[in-house]
Design a protein around this motif. Structure first.
Motif, PDB file in Angstrom:
ATOM      1  N   ARG A 190       0.679  -1.024  -0.282  1.00 16.95           N
ATOM      2  CA  ARG A 190       0.034   0.149  -0.484  1.00 16.95           C
ATOM      3  C   ARG A 190       0.853   1.538   0.044  1.00 16.95           C
ATOM      4  N   PHE A 191       1.535   1.136   1.029  1.00 15.41           N
ATOM      5  CA  PHE A 191       2.375   2.999   0.755  1.00 15.41           C
ATOM      6  C   PHE A 191       3.994   2.101   0.156  1.00 15.41           C
ATOM      7  N   HIS A 192       3.551   2.586  -1.560  1.00 13.21           N
ATOM      8  CA  HIS A 192       5.293   2.825  -2.205  1.00 13.21           C
ATOM      9  C   HIS A 192       6.094   3.966  -1.630  1.00 13.21           C
ATOM     10  N   GLU A 193       5.150   4.898  -1.765  1.00 21.11           N
ATOM     11  CA  GLU A 193       6.714   5.692  -1.042  1.00 21.11           C
ATOM     12  C   GLU A 193       7.394   5.448  -0.210  1.00 21.11           C
ATOM     13  N   LEU A 194       7.279   4.123   0.495  1.00 18.17           N
ATOM     14  CA  LEU A 194       8.215   3.967   1.762  1.00 18.17           C
ATOM     15  C   LEU A 194       9.420   3.172   1.374  1.00 18.17           C
ATOM     16  N   CYS A 195      10.490   3.478   1.779  1.00 18.95           N
ATOM     17  CA  CYS A 195      11.331   2.643   0.899  1.00 18.95           C
ATOM     18  C   CYS A 195      11.546   1.359   1.922  1.00 18.95           C
ATOM     19  N   VAL A 196      10.353   0.768   2.777  1.00 20.43           N
ATOM     20  CA  VAL A 196      10.779  -0.618   3.609  1.00 20.43           C
ATOM     21  C   VAL A 196       9.520  -1.314   2.932  1.00 20.43           C
ATOM     22  N   GLU A 197       9.121  -2.526   4.281  1.00 13.80           N
ATOM     23  CA  GLU A 197       8.499  -3.518   3.733  1.00 13.80           C
ATOM     24  C   GLU A 197       6.587  -2.840   4.038  1.00 13.80           C
ATOM     25  N   ASP A 198       5.391  -2.907   3.991  1.00 17.20           N
ATOM     26  CA  ASP A 198       4.556  -2.554   4.726  1.00 17.20           C
ATOM     27  C   ASP A 198       3.843  -3.949   5.075  1.00 17.20           C
ATOM     28  N   THR A 199       4.073  -5.156   4.274  1.00 13.17           N
ATOM     29  CA  THR A 199       3.688  -6.557   4.915  1.00 13.17           C
ATOM     30  C   THR A 199       4.887  -7.105   5.016  1.00 13.17           C
ATOM     31  N   ALA A 200       4.348  -8.357   6.052  1.00 12.94           N
ATOM     32  CA  ALA A 200       5.683  -9.423   6.228  1.00 12.94           C
ATOM     33  C   ALA A 200       4.893 -10.276   7.000  1.00 12.94           C
ATOM     34  N   ASP A 201       5.165 -11.000   5.987  1.00 11.32           N
ATOM     35  CA  ASP A 201       4.502 -12.866   6.472  1.00 11.32           C
ATOM     36  C   ASP A 201       5.578 -13.735   7.063  1.00 11.32           C
ATOM     37  N   VAL A 202       5.710 -14.205   7.832  1.00 14.26           N
ATOM     38  CA  VAL A 202       7.169 -14.280   8.428  1.00 14.26           C
ATOM     39  C   VAL A 202       6.405 -15.527   9.397  1.00 14.26           C
ATOM     40  N   HIS A 203       7.439 -17.059   8.817  1.00  9.90           N
ATOM     41  CA  HIS A 203       7.719 -18.404   9.395  1.00  9.90           C
ATOM     42  C   HIS A 203       8.228 -18.710   9.816  1.00  9.90           C
ATOM     43  N   ILE A 204       8.503 -18.913  10.872  1.00  9.46           N
ATOM     44  CA  ILE A 204       9.656 -19.595  12.406  1.00  9.46           C
ATOM     45  C   ILE A 204       9.595 -20.855  13.198  1.00  9.46           C
ATOM     46  N   GLU A 205      10.351 -22.029  12.361  1.00 11.43           N
ATOM     47  CA  GLU A 205      10.393 -23.243  13.325  1.00 11.43           C
ATOM     48  C   GLU A 205      11.268 -22.418  14.154  1.00 11.43           C
ATOM     49  N   ALA A 206      11.273 -23.803  15.031  1.00 12.68           N
ATOM     50  CA  ALA A 206      11.740 -23.202  16.721  1.00 12.68           C
ATOM     51  C   ALA A 206      12.270 -25.506  17.387  1.00 12.68           C
ATOM     52  N   GLY A 207      13.232 -25.580  16.601  1.00 13.16           N
ATOM     53  CA  GLY A 207      12.750 -27.242  16.799  1.00 13.16           C
ATOM     54  C   GLY A 207      11.043 -27.840  15.751  1.00 13.16           C
ATOM     55  N   GLU A 208      10.621 -28.327  16.477  1.00 11.93           N
ATOM     56  CA  GLU A 208       9.655 -29.839  15.579  1.00 11.93           C
ATOM     57  C   GLU A 208       8.248 -28.042  16.189  1.00 11.93           C
ATOM     58  N   ALA A 209       8.574 -27.041  16.679  1.00 11.80           N
ATOM     59  CA  ALA A 209       7.338 -25.701  16.864  1.00 11.80           C
ATOM     60  C   ALA A 209       7.028 -25.302  15.721  1.00 11.80           C
ATOM     61  N   ARG A 210       6.193 -24.642  15.145  1.00 11.74           N
ATOM     62  CA  ARG A 210       6.318 -23.711  13.697  1.00 11.74           C
ATOM     63  C   ARG A 210       4.822 -22.819  14.248  1.00 11.74           C
ATOM     64  N   ALA A 211       5.451 -21.578  13.821  1.00 10.16           N
ATOM     65  CA  ALA A 211       4.638 -20.317  13.872  1.00 10.16           C
ATOM     66  C   ALA A 211       4.907 -19.144  12.422  1.00 10.16           C
ATOM     67  N   ARG A 212       3.532 -18.882  12.607  1.00  8.07           N
ATOM     68  CA  ARG A 212       3.228 -17.914  11.136  1.00  8.07           C
ATOM     69  C   ARG A 212       3.109 -16.711  12.101  1.00  8.07           C
ATOM     70  N   MET A 213       3.174 -15.508  11.451  1.00  6.10           N
ATOM     71  CA  MET A 213       3.800 -14.347  12.133  1.00  6.10           C
ATOM     72  C   MET A 213       2.977 -13.138  10.589  1.00  6.10           C
ATOM     73  N   PHE A 214       2.274 -12.969  10.983  1.00  2.00           N
ATOM     74  CA  PHE A 214       1.337 -12.190   9.356  1.00  2.00           C
ATOM     75  C   PHE A 214       1.474 -10.536  10.338  1.00  2.00           C
ATOM     76  N   LEU A 215       1.773  -9.301   9.458  1.00  2.00           N
ATOM     77  CA  LEU A 215       1.675  -7.979   9.755  1.00  2.00           C
ATOM     78  C   LEU A 215       1.465  -7.325   8.902  1.00  2.00           C
ATOM     79  N   THR A 216       0.982  -6.374   8.859  1.00  2.00           N
ATOM     80  CA  THR A 216       0.412  -5.309   7.821  1.00  2.00           C
ATOM     81  C   THR A 216       0.113  -4.185   8.070  1.00  2.00           C
ATOM     82  N   TRP A 217       0.473  -2.417   7.700  1.00  2.00           N
ATOM     83  CA  TRP A 217       0.247  -1.273   7.609  1.00  2.00           C
ATOM     84  C   TRP A 217      -0.592  -1.903   6.440  1.00  2.00           C
ATOM     85  N   ALA A 218      -0.845  -2.305   5.481  1.00  2.00           N
ATOM     86  CA  ALA A 218      -1.733  -2.067   4.468  1.00  2.00           C
ATOM     87  C   ALA A 218      -3.259  -2.473   5.081  1.00  2.00           C
TER      88      ALA A 218
END
Length: 162
Positions: A35-63
Protein backbone atom coordinates in the motif's frame (compact mmCIF):
# COMPACT_ATOMS: atom_id res chain seq x y z
CA UNK A 1 15.45 1.12 7.07
CA UNK A 2 13.04 -0.47 9.52
CA UNK A 3 9.72 -1.52 8.06
CA UNK A 4 6.94 -3.41 9.75
CA UNK A 5 9.06 -6.48 10.54
CA UNK A 6 11.41 -4.29 12.62
CA UNK A 7 8.72 -1.99 14.05
CA UNK A 8 6.04 -4.51 15.06
CA UNK A 9 7.68 -7.84 14.27
CA UNK A 10 10.09 -7.53 17.17
CA UNK A 11 7.19 -7.80 19.63
CA UNK A 12 5.56 -10.71 17.84
CA UNK A 13 8.83 -12.59 17.69
CA UNK A 14 9.61 -12.45 21.42
CA UNK A 15 6.03 -13.48 22.24
CA UNK A 16 6.17 -16.40 19.79
CA UNK A 17 9.52 -17.62 21.09
CA UNK A 18 8.35 -17.32 24.69
CA UNK A 19 5.25 -19.35 23.86
CA UNK A 20 7.24 -21.99 21.97
CA UNK A 21 9.86 -22.16 24.74
CA UNK A 22 12.54 -22.81 22.12
CA UNK A 23 15.16 -20.87 20.22
CA UNK A 24 14.54 -20.25 16.52
CA UNK A 25 16.08 -22.73 14.06
CA UNK A 26 14.78 -21.51 10.67
CA UNK A 27 12.93 -18.55 9.16
CA UNK A 28 11.15 -18.07 5.86
CA UNK A 29 9.64 -14.70 4.97
CA UNK A 30 7.99 -12.64 2.29
CA UNK A 31 8.37 -8.89 2.79
CA UNK A 32 6.47 -6.63 0.45
CA UNK A 33 5.02 -3.19 -0.09
CA UNK A 34 1.29 -3.49 -0.72
CA UNK A 35 0.00 0.00 0.00
CA UNK A 36 2.61 2.55 1.01
CA UNK A 37 4.77 2.53 -2.12
CA UNK A 38 6.44 5.81 -1.16
CA UNK A 39 8.16 4.01 1.73
CA UNK A 40 11.56 2.49 1.11
CA UNK A 41 10.68 -0.38 3.47
CA UNK A 42 8.06 -3.12 3.53
CA UNK A 43 4.56 -2.49 4.85
CA UNK A 44 3.64 -6.19 4.95
CA UNK A 45 5.49 -9.21 6.31
CA UNK A 46 4.59 -12.90 6.30
CA UNK A 47 7.15 -14.66 8.50
CA UNK A 48 7.30 -18.38 9.25
CA UNK A 49 9.44 -19.36 12.24
CA UNK A 50 10.64 -22.86 13.11
CA UNK A 51 11.86 -23.66 16.58
CA UNK A 52 12.66 -27.35 16.74
CA UNK A 53 9.46 -29.23 15.92
CA UNK A 54 7.27 -26.18 16.67
CA UNK A 55 6.09 -23.85 13.92
CA UNK A 56 4.69 -20.32 14.01
CA UNK A 57 3.45 -17.87 11.42
CA UNK A 58 3.43 -14.11 11.98
CA UNK A 59 1.56 -11.89 9.53
CA UNK A 60 1.91 -8.13 9.88
CA UNK A 61 0.62 -5.32 7.70
CA UNK A 62 0.19 -1.58 7.66
CA UNK A 63 -1.84 -2.01 4.46
CA UNK A 64 -5.07 -3.05 6.20
CA UNK A 65 -8.20 -0.95 6.48
CA UNK A 66 -8.46 -1.39 10.26
CA UNK A 67 -6.07 -1.72 13.18
CA UNK A 68 -6.34 -4.94 15.19
CA UNK A 69 -4.27 -7.69 16.72
CA UNK A 70 -5.04 -11.39 16.69
CA UNK A 71 -3.16 -14.60 17.41
CA UNK A 72 -4.04 -18.28 17.47
CA UNK A 73 -2.04 -21.04 19.12
CA UNK A 74 -2.99 -24.65 18.49
CA UNK A 75 -1.53 -27.36 20.68
CA UNK A 76 -2.19 -30.94 21.58
CA UNK A 77 -4.41 -29.97 24.54
CA UNK A 78 -6.36 -27.07 23.11
CA UNK A 79 -6.41 -23.67 21.42
CA UNK A 80 -5.58 -20.17 22.65
CA UNK A 81 -6.99 -17.26 20.64
CA UNK A 82 -6.00 -13.67 21.33
CA UNK A 83 -8.62 -11.41 19.76
CA UNK A 84 -7.38 -7.84 20.35
CA UNK A 85 -9.20 -7.15 23.62
CA UNK A 86 -9.54 -10.66 25.05
CA UNK A 87 -8.18 -14.19 25.05
CA UNK A 88 -10.13 -17.41 24.63
CA UNK A 89 -8.60 -20.58 26.08
CA UNK A 90 -10.37 -23.68 24.77
CA UNK A 91 -9.74 -27.21 25.99
CA UNK A 92 -11.83 -30.36 26.24
CA UNK A 93 -13.07 -28.97 29.57
CA UNK A 94 -14.57 -25.88 27.92
CA UNK A 95 -13.66 -22.31 27.02
CA UNK A 96 -12.41 -19.59 29.36
CA UNK A 97 -12.43 -15.90 28.39
CA UNK A 98 -9.92 -13.42 29.80
CA UNK A 99 -10.55 -9.73 29.05
CA UNK A 100 -7.76 -7.16 28.70
CA UNK A 101 -7.94 -3.76 30.36
CA UNK A 102 -7.61 -2.21 26.91
CA UNK A 103 -7.41 -3.52 23.34
CA UNK A 104 -3.93 -4.26 22.06
CA UNK A 105 -4.69 -2.16 18.98
CA UNK A 106 -5.84 0.73 21.17
CA UNK A 107 -2.56 2.58 20.77
CA UNK A 108 1.15 2.22 20.36
CA UNK A 109 1.89 2.68 24.05
CA UNK A 110 0.69 0.29 26.74
CA UNK A 111 1.57 1.78 30.12
CA UNK A 112 -0.35 -0.98 31.92
CA UNK A 113 2.42 -3.39 30.83
CA UNK A 114 5.34 -1.34 32.15
CA UNK A 115 5.22 -2.47 35.79
CA UNK A 116 5.46 -6.16 34.90
CA UNK A 117 8.21 -5.48 32.36
CA UNK A 118 10.21 -3.45 34.88
CA UNK A 119 9.69 -6.11 37.57
CA UNK A 120 10.99 -8.78 35.19
CA UNK A 121 14.06 -6.69 34.35
CA UNK A 122 14.90 -6.01 38.00
CA UNK A 123 14.37 -9.67 38.91
CA UNK A 124 16.93 -10.59 36.27
CA UNK A 125 19.41 -8.04 37.60
CA UNK A 126 18.96 -9.21 41.20
CA UNK A 127 18.87 -12.99 40.59
CA UNK A 128 22.08 -14.40 39.06
CA UNK A 129 20.22 -17.53 37.88
CA UNK A 130 18.04 -15.36 35.60
CA UNK A 131 20.89 -13.26 34.13
CA UNK A 132 21.04 -13.05 30.38
CA UNK A 133 17.43 -13.99 29.62
CA UNK A 134 16.44 -10.55 28.31
CA UNK A 135 19.66 -10.27 26.33
CA UNK A 136 19.11 -13.74 24.85
CA UNK A 137 15.55 -12.81 23.87
CA UNK A 138 16.81 -9.62 22.21
CA UNK A 139 19.48 -11.58 20.33
CA UNK A 140 16.92 -14.15 19.16
CA UNK A 141 14.60 -11.37 17.94
CA UNK A 142 17.43 -9.73 16.04
CA UNK A 143 18.45 -13.06 14.49
CA UNK A 144 14.87 -13.76 13.33
CA UNK A 145 14.51 -10.26 11.84
CA UNK A 146 17.85 -10.54 10.03
CA UNK A 147 16.92 -14.03 8.81
CA UNK A 148 13.51 -12.80 7.63
CA UNK A 149 15.16 -10.02 5.62
CA UNK A 150 17.72 -12.45 4.16
CA UNK A 151 15.02 -15.02 3.38
CA UNK A 152 12.87 -12.45 1.60
CA UNK A 153 15.83 -11.21 -0.44
CA UNK A 154 16.93 -14.74 -1.43
CA UNK A 155 13.49 -16.32 -1.69
CA UNK A 156 14.68 -19.20 0.48
CA UNK A 157 14.54 -20.56 4.02
CA UNK A 158 17.25 -19.18 6.30
CA UNK A 159 18.63 -21.74 8.76
CA UNK A 160 19.82 -20.40 12.10
CA UNK A 161 22.74 -22.05 13.84
CA UNK A 162 22.97 -22.42 17.62
Amino acid sequence: GGGIVVDHGWHGIYVILEWLMRRPTAVEAVLETRRFHELCVEDTADVHIEAGEARARMFLTWAGDERKNAARIEGTDGVIEMLDDHVLISTSAGTERVDFESALSGGSSHPDWFDATADDFFAEVEDPTRRGRNLQAAEDCFRVIAAAQASAAAGAVERLGG
